[in-house]
Design a protein around this motif. Structure first.
Motif, PDB file in Angstrom:
ATOM      1  N   SER A 172       0.831  -1.208   0.000  1.00 16.78           N
ATOM      2  CA  SER A 172       0.000   0.000   0.000  1.00 16.78           C
ATOM      3  C   SER A 172       0.864   1.256   0.000  1.00 16.78           C
ATOM      4  O   SER A 172       0.549   2.261  -0.673  1.00 16.78           O
ATOM      5  CB  SER A 172      -0.933   0.005   1.218  1.00 16.78           C
ATOM      6  OG  SER A 172      -1.844  -1.059   1.159  1.00 16.78           O
ATOM      7  N   THR A 176       0.950   4.301  -2.645  1.00 18.17           N
ATOM      8  CA  THR A 176       0.757   5.676  -2.170  1.00 18.17           C
ATOM      9  C   THR A 176       1.909   6.569  -2.607  1.00 18.17           C
ATOM     10  O   THR A 176       1.697   7.739  -3.001  1.00 18.17           O
ATOM     11  CB  THR A 176       0.626   5.690  -0.643  1.00 18.17           C
ATOM     12  OG1 THR A 176      -0.464   4.851  -0.269  1.00 18.17           O
ATOM     13  CG2 THR A 176       0.376   7.096  -0.130  1.00 18.17           C
ATOM     14  N   ARG A 179       1.430   7.487  -6.224  1.00 21.59           N
ATOM     15  CA  ARG A 179       0.365   8.468  -6.393  1.00 21.59           C
ATOM     16  C   ARG A 179       0.795   9.847  -5.864  1.00 21.59           C
ATOM     17  O   ARG A 179       0.436  10.891  -6.428  1.00 21.59           O
ATOM     18  CB  ARG A 179      -0.899   8.010  -5.673  1.00 21.59           C
ATOM     19  CG  ARG A 179      -1.490   6.710  -6.253  1.00 21.59           C
ATOM     20  CD  ARG A 179      -2.895   6.488  -5.760  1.00 21.59           C
ATOM     21  NE  ARG A 179      -3.796   7.514  -6.271  1.00 21.59           N
ATOM     22  CZ  ARG A 179      -5.060   7.655  -5.874  1.00 21.59           C
ATOM     23  NH1 ARG A 179      -5.535   6.860  -4.944  1.00 21.59           N
ATOM     24  NH2 ARG A 179      -5.809   8.618  -6.391  1.00 21.59           N
ATOM     25  N   HIS A 180       1.567   9.853  -4.814  1.00 19.30           N
ATOM     26  CA  HIS A 180       2.053  11.125  -4.284  1.00 19.30           C
ATOM     27  C   HIS A 180       3.036  11.769  -5.254  1.00 19.30           C
ATOM     28  O   HIS A 180       3.030  13.006  -5.462  1.00 19.30           O
ATOM     29  CB  HIS A 180       2.719  10.904  -2.924  1.00 19.30           C
ATOM     30  CG  HIS A 180       3.267  12.161  -2.311  1.00 19.30           C
ATOM     31  ND1 HIS A 180       4.601  12.524  -2.443  1.00 19.30           N
ATOM     32  CD2 HIS A 180       2.670  13.158  -1.601  1.00 19.30           C
ATOM     33  CE1 HIS A 180       4.806  13.680  -1.822  1.00 19.30           C
ATOM     34  NE2 HIS A 180       3.637  14.082  -1.295  1.00 19.30           N
ATOM     35  N   ALA A 189      -1.517  11.910   3.317  1.00 20.87           N
ATOM     36  CA  ALA A 189      -1.842  10.518   2.988  1.00 20.87           C
ATOM     37  C   ALA A 189      -0.585   9.663   2.955  1.00 20.87           C
ATOM     38  O   ALA A 189      -0.578   8.512   3.406  1.00 20.87           O
ATOM     39  CB  ALA A 189      -2.578  10.451   1.660  1.00 20.87           C
ATOM     40  N   LEU A 190       0.509  10.230   2.420  1.00 20.81           N
ATOM     41  CA  LEU A 190       1.764   9.494   2.389  1.00 20.81           C
ATOM     42  C   LEU A 190       2.275   9.240   3.807  1.00 20.81           C
ATOM     43  O   LEU A 190       2.730   8.130   4.138  1.00 20.81           O
ATOM     44  CB  LEU A 190       2.806  10.274   1.585  1.00 20.81           C
ATOM     45  CG  LEU A 190       4.211   9.646   1.516  1.00 20.81           C
ATOM     46  CD1 LEU A 190       4.155   8.270   0.879  1.00 20.81           C
ATOM     47  CD2 LEU A 190       5.170  10.569   0.754  1.00 20.81           C
ATOM     48  N   ALA A 193       0.379   6.419   5.414  1.00 22.82           N
ATOM     49  CA  ALA A 193       0.804   5.108   4.920  1.00 22.82           C
ATOM     50  C   ALA A 193       2.137   4.702   5.534  1.00 22.82           C
ATOM     51  O   ALA A 193       2.347   3.538   5.896  1.00 22.82           O
ATOM     52  CB  ALA A 193       0.899   5.123   3.404  1.00 22.82           C
ATOM     53  N   TYR A 391      -9.907   3.273  -3.769  1.00 23.94           N
ATOM     54  CA  TYR A 391      -8.740   4.137  -3.611  1.00 23.94           C
ATOM     55  C   TYR A 391      -7.951   4.196  -4.917  1.00 23.94           C
ATOM     56  O   TYR A 391      -7.484   5.279  -5.330  1.00 23.94           O
ATOM     57  CB  TYR A 391      -7.872   3.612  -2.467  1.00 23.94           C
ATOM     58  CG  TYR A 391      -6.602   4.394  -2.258  1.00 23.94           C
ATOM     59  CD1 TYR A 391      -6.644   5.724  -1.845  1.00 23.94           C
ATOM     60  CD2 TYR A 391      -5.360   3.807  -2.478  1.00 23.94           C
ATOM     61  CE1 TYR A 391      -5.484   6.448  -1.646  1.00 23.94           C
ATOM     62  CE2 TYR A 391      -4.195   4.522  -2.288  1.00 23.94           C
ATOM     63  CZ  TYR A 391      -4.255   5.838  -1.863  1.00 23.94           C
ATOM     64  OH  TYR A 391      -3.087   6.555  -1.678  1.00 23.94           O
ATOM     65  N   GLN A 398      -6.883   7.458   1.466  1.00 18.30           N
ATOM     66  CA  GLN A 398      -5.953   6.516   2.090  1.00 18.30           C
ATOM     67  C   GLN A 398      -6.425   6.124   3.479  1.00 18.30           C
ATOM     68  O   GLN A 398      -6.247   4.988   3.916  1.00 18.30           O
ATOM     69  CB  GLN A 398      -4.563   7.161   2.177  1.00 18.30           C
ATOM     70  CG  GLN A 398      -3.516   6.351   2.918  1.00 18.30           C
ATOM     71  CD  GLN A 398      -3.080   5.108   2.148  1.00 18.30           C
ATOM     72  OE1 GLN A 398      -3.296   5.042   0.935  1.00 18.30           O
ATOM     73  NE2 GLN A 398      -2.513   4.143   2.828  1.00 18.30           N
TER      74      GLN A 398
END
Length: 445
Positions: A172, A176, A179-180, A189-190, A193, A391, A398
């Motif tokens: 995951s 992430t 996507r970041h 969100a990062l 995670a 997601y 997230q």
């Protein structure tokens, strides 16, 4: 000697009525008569228990206590027989030499009022009570070893689950991070995670020490290092939590009276009746016999000639006249001890009933709880799949994925714990039922 034991002043023993409710235990068939070897479907557990029975120090102490009680009984029981001593002497004086051989019986008590017989009976009951205590220790040891082995297996499964969760969190995190990097999500969100990954990694790091502690706890019970072939295996962790055969959902009240602790308490109660008889007999006259027979002469060569023999015989009687009330107090002490033994017996039966009732109460709900937990696990798995799909499609955050992962991890841990509890309940039932009806709980087995 023919008069010995002709009067017994001990009160007659009648087993007390069980001090438990007459309703509340369900009848069970003879299929419940399980010996400890019959409990396990895996030879590793059987061999681990056998190793403990051969090496456990607590069990060894219990067995030595039985041997000590047996020696004490033999010593007490020997007083019912006359003691005969042999002696020889030789001397020289101004009158000349003298040689003699003699057999003597010293102060043998005619047990008219069964004082010695009751002391022997009390010692014998104490021996039997000690042996039942040994059997109780042995049954408890079987339960403790099995519980420790299954706890180790459950912790292996928990470790595997933690490792799987860490791997999932790392996957995951990789998604992430991509996507970041693409600017699709925020740094928050990062960070979330990354926090989840480090939390999972910290969880994984706790398990090696826990598993070593599980090993140490089991090896303390086995009294020896556990061979690698007998250890639970990580690849079999899930199967290892289903190694015990099922036990009945009920048990007749009569089984409670066969539990070792209940039987031991009853032997102690019977012994207290004999103690009363011995204390009462001490207040009556004591008749003793002394006798001797032998030969004597002035020369060793003449020792066995006619006319050199001699004998003596003498009874004596001793009657208590005044002892300041000591003998009466001894009788009262024995009577109070009987009341204490009776109360202890009643409490032991009540405790046995409560332990069985408690175990059956838990047993009655386990199937439903397991089914509900499996349904909850399936629901959390679907929740996670949906959260991850949304997601990836950009339809959720997230945080939704992390919540679903935590819910799944909690549900998986709870299922492991509940499956372990179900197996431990079977062990508890075996223990509180006294090891089954037809027990083979001997060390040699």
């Amino acid at each position: 000697m023919a008069m010995a034991g002709c009067v017994n002043l001990a009160p007659d023993y009648v087993r007390p009525d069980a001090a438990v409710p007459h309703a509340g235990t369900a009848a069970a068939s003879d299929s419940a008569a399980l010996a400890w070897r019959s409990m396990f479907t895996d030879s590793r557990v059987r061999d681990t228990v056998a190793l403990a029975l051969a090496n456990n120090r607590d069990l060894r102490v219990a067995a030595l206590n039985v041997e000590r009680s047996r020696a004490a009984f033999t010593q007490t029981d020997a007083q019912r027989l006359p003691a005969v001593n042999a002696g020889a002497s030789a001397s020289r004086s101004r009158a000349g030499p003298s040689v003699s051989l003699q057999l003597a019986m010293s102060s043998f008590e005619l047990d008219v009022f069964s004082r010695v017989r009751n002391l022997s009976a009390s010692a014998q009951e104490a021996l039997w009570a000690t042996d039942e205590t040994r059997r109780s220790v042995q049954i408890s040891l079987v339960a403790e070893v099995t519980s420790a082995w299954l706890t180790w297996a459950a912790d292996l499964q928990r470790q595997a689950l933690a490792q799987q969760t860490l791997a999932s969190q790392e996957r995951s995190l990789a998604l992430t991070e991509r996507r970041h990097a693409a600017g699709a999500i925020s740094g928050l969100a990062l960070a979330q995670a990354q926090t989840a990954v480090e939390s999972a990694r910290a969880d994984v790091a706790t398990w090696p020490a826990t598993l070593e502690q599980d090993r140490h706890a089991l090896e303390l019970l086995t009294g020896a290092a556990l061979p690698a072939a007998l250890e639970p295996r990580a690849e079999d962790a899930e199967r290892d939590l289903t190694l015990l055969v099922d036990l009945p959902s009920g048990v007749p009240s009569a089984v409670l009276l066969r539990r070792p602790d209940v039987v031991a308490a009853e032997h102690s109660l019977i012994a207290s009746h004999a103690d009363i008889g011995a204390a009462r007999a001490a207040r009556f006259p004591t008749i003793s016999l002394t006798a001797s027979a032998g030969r004597g002469s002035s020369a060793l060569s003449d020792l066995f000639k006619s006319g050199s023999g001699s004998w003596s015989y003498g009874p004596s009687i001793s009657m208590p006249v005044f002892d300041g009330g000591a003998s009466r107090a001894a009788v009262r002490q024995a009577e109070v001890s009987r009341e204490i033994a009776l109360a202890t017996y009643d409490k032991t039966v009540q405790t046995a009933f409560r332990e069985v009732a408690d175990a059956l109460s838990v047993r009655a709900t386990l199937d439903e709880r397991l089914a509900s937990q499996r349904n909850l696990l399936a629901a959390t798995e679907r929740q996670l799949r949906l959260a991850e799909a949304q997601y990836r499609a950009g339809g959720s955050t997230q945080l939704d994925v992390l919540d679903a992962q935590r819910s799944l991890y909690s549900a998986q841990q709870s299922l492991i714990t509940l499956r372990l509890s179900e197996q431990l309940n079977r062990i508890t039932l075996y223990k509180v039922m006294g090891g089954g009806w037809n027990d083979d709980n001997n060390t040699s087995s």
